[in-house]
Design a protein around this motif. Structure first.
Motif, PDB file in Angstrom:
ATOM      1  N   ALA A  86       0.866  -1.127  -0.089  1.00 13.13           N
ATOM      2  CA  ALA A  86      -0.004   0.018  -0.125  1.00 13.13           C
ATOM      3  C   ALA A  86       0.876   1.177   0.012  1.00 13.13           C
ATOM      4  CB  ALA A  86      -0.733   0.072   1.381  1.00 13.13           C
ATOM      5  N   LYS A  87       0.350   2.285  -0.921  1.00 16.12           N
ATOM      6  CA  LYS A  87       1.162   3.500  -0.833  1.00 16.12           C
ATOM      7  C   LYS A  87       0.633   4.660   0.401  1.00 16.12           C
ATOM      8  CE  LYS A  87      -1.416   4.788  -4.962  1.00 16.12           C
ATOM      9  NZ  LYS A  87      -1.191   5.412  -6.351  1.00 16.12           N
ATOM     10  N   ARG A  88      -0.518   4.196   0.774  1.00 18.13           N
ATOM     11  CA  ARG A  88      -1.240   4.961   1.730  1.00 18.13           C
ATOM     12  C   ARG A  88      -1.658   4.082   3.135  1.00 18.13           C
ATOM     13  NH1 ARG A  88      -6.116   6.716   0.101  1.00 18.13           N
ATOM     14  NH2 ARG A  88      -6.007   5.619  -2.071  1.00 18.13           N
ATOM     15  N   ILE A  89      -1.411   4.439   4.283  1.00 20.96           N
ATOM     16  CA  ILE A  89      -2.040   3.715   5.563  1.00 20.96           C
ATOM     17  C   ILE A  89      -2.585   4.473   6.369  1.00 20.96           C
ATOM     18  CG2 ILE A  89      -1.300   2.501   7.345  1.00 20.96           C
ATOM     19  CD1 ILE A  89       1.120   1.371   5.590  1.00 20.96           C
ATOM     20  N   ALA A  90      -3.798   4.325   6.819  1.00 17.77           N
ATOM     21  CA  ALA A  90      -4.605   5.102   7.949  1.00 17.77           C
ATOM     22  C   ALA A  90      -4.966   4.350   8.981  1.00 17.77           C
ATOM     23  CB  ALA A  90      -5.577   5.786   7.213  1.00 17.77           C
ATOM     24  N   VAL A  91      -5.189   4.996   9.959  1.00 13.10           N
ATOM     25  CA  VAL A  91      -6.236   4.214  10.883  1.00 13.10           C
ATOM     26  C   VAL A  91      -7.517   5.053  11.234  1.00 13.10           C
ATOM     27  CG1 VAL A  91      -4.072   3.250  12.334  1.00 13.10           C
ATOM     28  CG2 VAL A  91      -4.714   5.487  12.724  1.00 13.10           C
ATOM     29  N   ARG A  92      -8.420   4.084  11.648  1.00 18.04           N
ATOM     30  CA  ARG A  92      -9.595   4.816  12.442  1.00 18.04           C
ATOM     31  C   ARG A  92      -9.856   4.327  13.671  1.00 18.04           C
ATOM     32  NH1 ARG A  92     -14.400   2.929   8.845  1.00 18.04           N
ATOM     33  NH2 ARG A  92     -14.249   4.813   7.569  1.00 18.04           N
ATOM     34  N   VAL A  93      -9.822   5.063  14.589  1.00 16.15           N
ATOM     35  CA  VAL A  93      -9.773   4.745  16.004  1.00 16.15           C
ATOM     36  C   VAL A  93     -11.072   5.291  16.936  1.00 16.15           C
ATOM     37  CG1 VAL A  93      -8.260   4.765  18.114  1.00 16.15           C
ATOM     38  CG2 VAL A  93      -7.188   5.054  15.735  1.00 16.15           C
ATOM     39  N   GLN A  94     -11.349   4.188  17.753  1.00 14.90           N
ATOM     40  CA  GLN A  94     -12.308   4.567  18.759  1.00 14.90           C
ATOM     41  C   GLN A  94     -11.758   4.565  20.334  1.00 14.90           C
ATOM     42  OE1 GLN A  94     -15.848   5.644  18.749  1.00 14.90           O
ATOM     43  NE2 GLN A  94     -15.416   6.312  20.815  1.00 14.90           N
ATOM     44  N   LEU A  95     -11.665   5.580  20.944  1.00 21.39           N
ATOM     45  CA  LEU A  95     -10.986   5.532  22.148  1.00 21.39           C
ATOM     46  C   LEU A  95     -11.722   5.263  23.355  1.00 21.39           C
ATOM     47  CD1 LEU A  95      -8.664   8.568  21.374  1.00 21.39           C
ATOM     48  CD2 LEU A  95      -7.724   5.962  21.318  1.00 21.39           C
ATOM     49  N   GLY A  96     -11.355   4.937  24.485  1.00 21.35           N
ATOM     50  CA  GLY A  96     -12.198   5.020  25.642  1.00 21.35           C
ATOM     51  C   GLY A  96     -12.123   6.295  26.398  1.00 21.35           C
ATOM     52  N   GLY A  97     -11.586   7.402  25.984  1.00 23.42           N
ATOM     53  CA  GLY A  97     -11.607   8.630  26.743  1.00 23.42           C
ATOM     54  C   GLY A  97     -10.695   9.484  25.972  1.00 23.42           C
ATOM     55  N   THR A  98     -10.578  10.926  26.220  1.00 25.82           N
ATOM     56  CA  THR A  98      -9.850  11.779  25.722  1.00 25.82           C
ATOM     57  C   THR A  98      -8.609  12.101  26.436  1.00 25.82           C
ATOM     58  OG1 THR A  98     -10.609  13.504  27.378  1.00 25.82           O
ATOM     59  CG2 THR A  98     -11.924  13.054  25.448  1.00 25.82           C
ATOM     60  N   SER A  99      -7.703  12.951  25.819  1.00 26.55           N
ATOM     61  CA  SER A  99      -6.379  12.975  26.568  1.00 26.55           C
ATOM     62  C   SER A  99      -6.585  14.125  27.316  1.00 26.55           C
ATOM     63  CB  SER A  99      -5.438  13.948  25.630  1.00 26.55           C
ATOM     64  OG  SER A  99      -6.058  14.839  24.804  1.00 26.55           O
ATOM     65  N   SER A 100      -5.870  13.667  28.696  1.00 20.98           N
ATOM     66  CA  SER A 100      -6.240  14.349  29.818  1.00 20.98           C
ATOM     67  C   SER A 100      -4.997  14.929  30.664  1.00 20.98           C
ATOM     68  CB  SER A 100      -7.147  13.561  30.950  1.00 20.98           C
ATOM     69  OG  SER A 100      -6.582  12.327  31.352  1.00 20.98           O
ATOM     70  N   MET A 101      -3.841  14.584  30.104  1.00 24.85           N
ATOM     71  CA  MET A 101      -2.728  14.853  30.950  1.00 24.85           C
ATOM     72  C   MET A 101      -2.035  16.150  30.354  1.00 24.85           C
ATOM     73  SD  MET A 101      -1.042  10.881  30.931  1.00 24.85           S
ATOM     74  CE  MET A 101       0.582  11.592  31.525  1.00 24.85           C
ATOM     75  N   ASP A 102      -1.606  17.071  31.308  1.00 25.27           N
ATOM     76  CA  ASP A 102      -1.086  18.369  30.949  1.00 25.27           C
ATOM     77  C   ASP A 102       0.523  18.470  30.507  1.00 25.27           C
ATOM     78  OD1 ASP A 102       0.083  18.114  33.326  1.00 25.27           O
ATOM     79  OD2 ASP A 102      -1.011  19.878  34.229  1.00 25.27           O
ATOM     80  N   HIS A 103       1.166  17.320  30.986  1.00 25.34           N
ATOM     81  CA  HIS A 103       2.486  17.370  30.489  1.00 25.34           C
ATOM     82  C   HIS A 103       2.961  16.297  29.443  1.00 25.34           C
ATOM     83  CE1 HIS A 103       2.250  14.317  33.275  1.00 25.34           C
ATOM     84  NE2 HIS A 103       3.291  14.207  33.989  1.00 25.34           N
ATOM     85  N   MET A 104       1.861  15.660  28.918  1.00 18.22           N
ATOM     86  CA  MET A 104       2.166  14.592  27.992  1.00 18.22           C
ATOM     87  C   MET A 104       1.451  14.800  26.485  1.00 18.22           C
ATOM     88  SD  MET A 104       2.041  10.511  28.290  1.00 18.22           S
ATOM     89  CE  MET A 104       2.386   9.427  26.978  1.00 18.22           C
ATOM     90  N   PRO A 105       1.922  14.865  25.688  1.00 19.92           N
ATOM     91  CA  PRO A 105       1.294  15.312  24.539  1.00 19.92           C
ATOM     92  C   PRO A 105       0.281  14.202  23.847  1.00 19.92           C
ATOM     93  CG  PRO A 105       3.665  15.515  23.831  1.00 19.92           C
ATOM     94  CD  PRO A 105       3.388  14.729  25.205  1.00 19.92           C
ATOM     95  N   ALA A 106      -0.713  14.792  23.424  1.00 21.57           N
ATOM     96  CA  ALA A 106      -2.060  13.839  22.895  1.00 21.57           C
ATOM     97  C   ALA A 106      -1.331  12.787  22.049  1.00 21.57           C
ATOM     98  CB  ALA A 106      -3.145  14.429  22.501  1.00 21.57           C
ATOM     99  N   THR A 107      -0.610  13.137  21.211  1.00 22.89           N
ATOM    100  CA  THR A 107       0.090  11.919  20.199  1.00 22.89           C
ATOM    101  C   THR A 107       0.589  10.690  21.054  1.00 22.89           C
ATOM    102  OG1 THR A 107       2.111  13.393  20.097  1.00 22.89           O
ATOM    103  CG2 THR A 107       0.459  13.563  18.223  1.00 22.89           C
ATOM    104  N   GLY A 108       1.092  10.937  22.048  1.00 23.16           N
ATOM    105  CA  GLY A 108       1.592   9.801  23.197  1.00 23.16           C
ATOM    106  C   GLY A 108       0.693   9.330  23.920  1.00 23.16           C
ATOM    107  N   GLN A 109      -0.321   9.824  24.259  1.00 22.55           N
ATOM    108  CA  GLN A 109      -1.510   9.628  25.060  1.00 22.55           C
ATOM    109  C   GLN A 109      -2.273   8.735  24.199  1.00 22.55           C
ATOM    110  OE1 GLN A 109      -3.446  12.161  28.132  1.00 22.55           O
ATOM    111  NE2 GLN A 109      -2.269  13.568  27.168  1.00 22.55           N
ATOM    112  N   ASN A 110      -2.917   9.244  23.042  1.00 26.65           N
ATOM    113  CA  ASN A 110      -3.934   8.739  22.544  1.00 26.65           C
ATOM    114  C   ASN A 110      -3.598   8.293  21.019  1.00 26.65           C
ATOM    115  OD1 ASN A 110      -5.500   9.258  24.577  1.00 26.65           O
ATOM    116  ND2 ASN A 110      -6.826  10.686  23.627  1.00 26.65           N
ATOM    117  N   GLY A 111      -2.390   8.591  20.420  1.00 30.42           N
ATOM    118  CA  GLY A 111      -2.047   8.426  19.164  1.00 30.42           C
ATOM    119  C   GLY A 111      -1.298   6.962  18.948  1.00 30.42           C
ATOM    120  N   PHE A 112      -1.594   6.552  17.455  1.00 30.28           N
ATOM    121  CA  PHE A 112      -0.807   5.696  17.139  1.00 30.28           C
ATOM    122  C   PHE A 112       0.507   6.195  16.225  1.00 30.28           C
ATOM    123  CE2 PHE A 112      -4.603   3.111  17.757  1.00 30.28           C
ATOM    124  CZ  PHE A 112      -4.458   1.928  17.658  1.00 30.28           C
ATOM    125  N   ASP A 113       1.472   5.390  16.250  1.00 34.87           N
ATOM    126  CA  ASP A 113       2.533   5.884  15.267  1.00 34.87           C
ATOM    127  C   ASP A 113       2.993   4.674  14.493  1.00 34.87           C
ATOM    128  OD1 ASP A 113       4.495   4.463  16.933  1.00 34.87           O
ATOM    129  OD2 ASP A 113       5.625   6.290  17.520  1.00 34.87           O
TER     130      ASP A 113
END
Length: 368
Positions: A82-109
């Motif tokens: 595949a020349k394109r890859i995506a994700v569709r995600v349903q989380l259990g909650g929102t990002s809530s930490m003030d000292h950690m990026p949402a990309t680390g809390q809730n994201g895939f890489d």
């Protein structure tokens, strides 16, 4: 002079904009063949992205039971042209930490490449209060070359559902690269869980797994790595382990750590006599530069763990090792954290740089 101080960078810099998916996509559950999900030892039996069993024989502490839903250490692996890859995600909650990026809390890489040669390819982005999102993780020019793909799960959030998006014409193949080796099982604290990495693949546990080409089982429980016997009895049920790494000191008082460490190890040994164990002491905190009493307490606990390992070696357990955490962040350890305690991405990389050689030596000792 303008009086408007609300800068909103996403309106001024196109690179800051969260882009919507374009084009046609076909969506796949990673639970279906030929996709492969690793990092969740009980997934096959229970069908949920969770780090501990839903109903273990030993009751779990309430906080640990909740934190087990965070998906740190999980991965989706597959091969595709595949020349394109995506994700569709349903989380259990929102990002809530003030000292950690949402990309680390809730994201895939995403990482692309064969085991040991993976390179970072992209991170999912989402609105801060989103509990669901779609995001492109990779776009490449070549639609014929077959690549090995690794998608790392979020570190500090539960994932209710995830789907992998590929162009309709893409081929998907099974990735067999993790069939050769066993697992690295980490038990510990918020730092073990990945706080406060900017994205999942930068947690020191995941960096170690990539470099050593091993599946990672991340049993870091933020604020709750306390050495309870119930945890030892659950963790010892995990099979196919190359090394068990214990890194829970930082969540304990000195008395609790000294009371729990040996019983925890001996409970684990009752079922896993041949698995090498690495006991890590904790990293220094920034406050130690100004309060020598914190250093004295850390050194006391470090020496306690070191002497315990030496005692067990003398008793005949040659498969237990000690790792000194004092130097994991180097001399400028104060520059390697977000808040004086939790590593930033530089800190996690420095930890991995020093822990991986320890694990290589242990794995080599066992001839694995």
């Amino acid at each position: 002079m303008s009086s408007n101080h609300n800068t909103q960078p996403q309106k001024l810099d196109s690179n800051m904009v969260i882009k919507e998916l374009q084009g046609e996509w076909q969506w796949f559950s990673p639970l279906a063949s030929p996709f492969r999900v690793v990092g969740f030892p009980w997934l096959q039996e229970e069908g949920v992205y969770r780090r501990l069993p839903l109903q273990p024989r030993e009751g779990l502490p309430s906080a640990v039971d909740k934190l087990a839903n965070c998906t740190a250490g999980g991965q989706i692996r597959f091969r595709t042209n595949a020349k394109r890859i995506a994700v569709r995600v349903q989380l259990g909650g929102t990002s809530s930490m003030d000292h950690m990026p949402a990309t680390g809390q809730n994201g895939f890489d995403a990482y692309i490449g064969e085991p040991g040669r993976e390179r970072y390819a992209g991170t999912s982005r989402m609105k801060l209060q989103s509990t669901s999102y779609e995001c492109v993780l990779f776009e490449g020019p070549d639609g014929e070359k077959v690549r090995t793909v690794t998608l790392n799960f979020p570190l500090y959030q539960s994932v209710v559902e995830v789907a992998v998006g590929l162009p309709p014409e893409a081929r998907v193949e099974y990735d067999s690269s993790y069939d050769v080796h066993g697992r690295l099982v980490f038990y510990g604290t918020s730092i073990t869980q990945g706080g406060c990495a900017g994205r999942p693949g930068l947690a020191y546990t995941q960096q170690a797994g990539r470099r050593l080409r091993r599946e990672v089982i991340n049993l870091g429980f933020s604020g709750n790595g306390k050495g309870e016997p119930q945890l030892a009895k659950v963790i010892r049920e995990i099979s196919n382990v190359d090394v068990f790494i214990m890194d829970y000191e930082a969540n304990c008082t000195t008395d609790r750590y000294c009371e729990t460490l040996e019983p925890f190890i001996r409970l684990y040994r009752e079922k896993q006599a041949e698995v090498p164990i690495l006991v890590l002491s904790r990293i220094p905190y920034a406050k130690e530069q100004f309060d020598p009493s914190i250093t004295r307490e850390r050194i006391f606990r470090r020496d306690f763990a070191k002497h315990l390992v030496e005692k067990m070696n003398r008793e005949g357990d040659s498969l237990i090792f000690f790792g000194d955490g004092s130097g994991l962040l180097g001399k400028r350890y104060d520059e390697c954290t977000v808040d004086g305690v939790h590593p930033n991405d530089l800190g996690f990389t420095m930890m991995a740089n020093r822990i991986v050689p320890m694990l290589q030596k242990i794995i080599g000792f066992k001839g694995k």
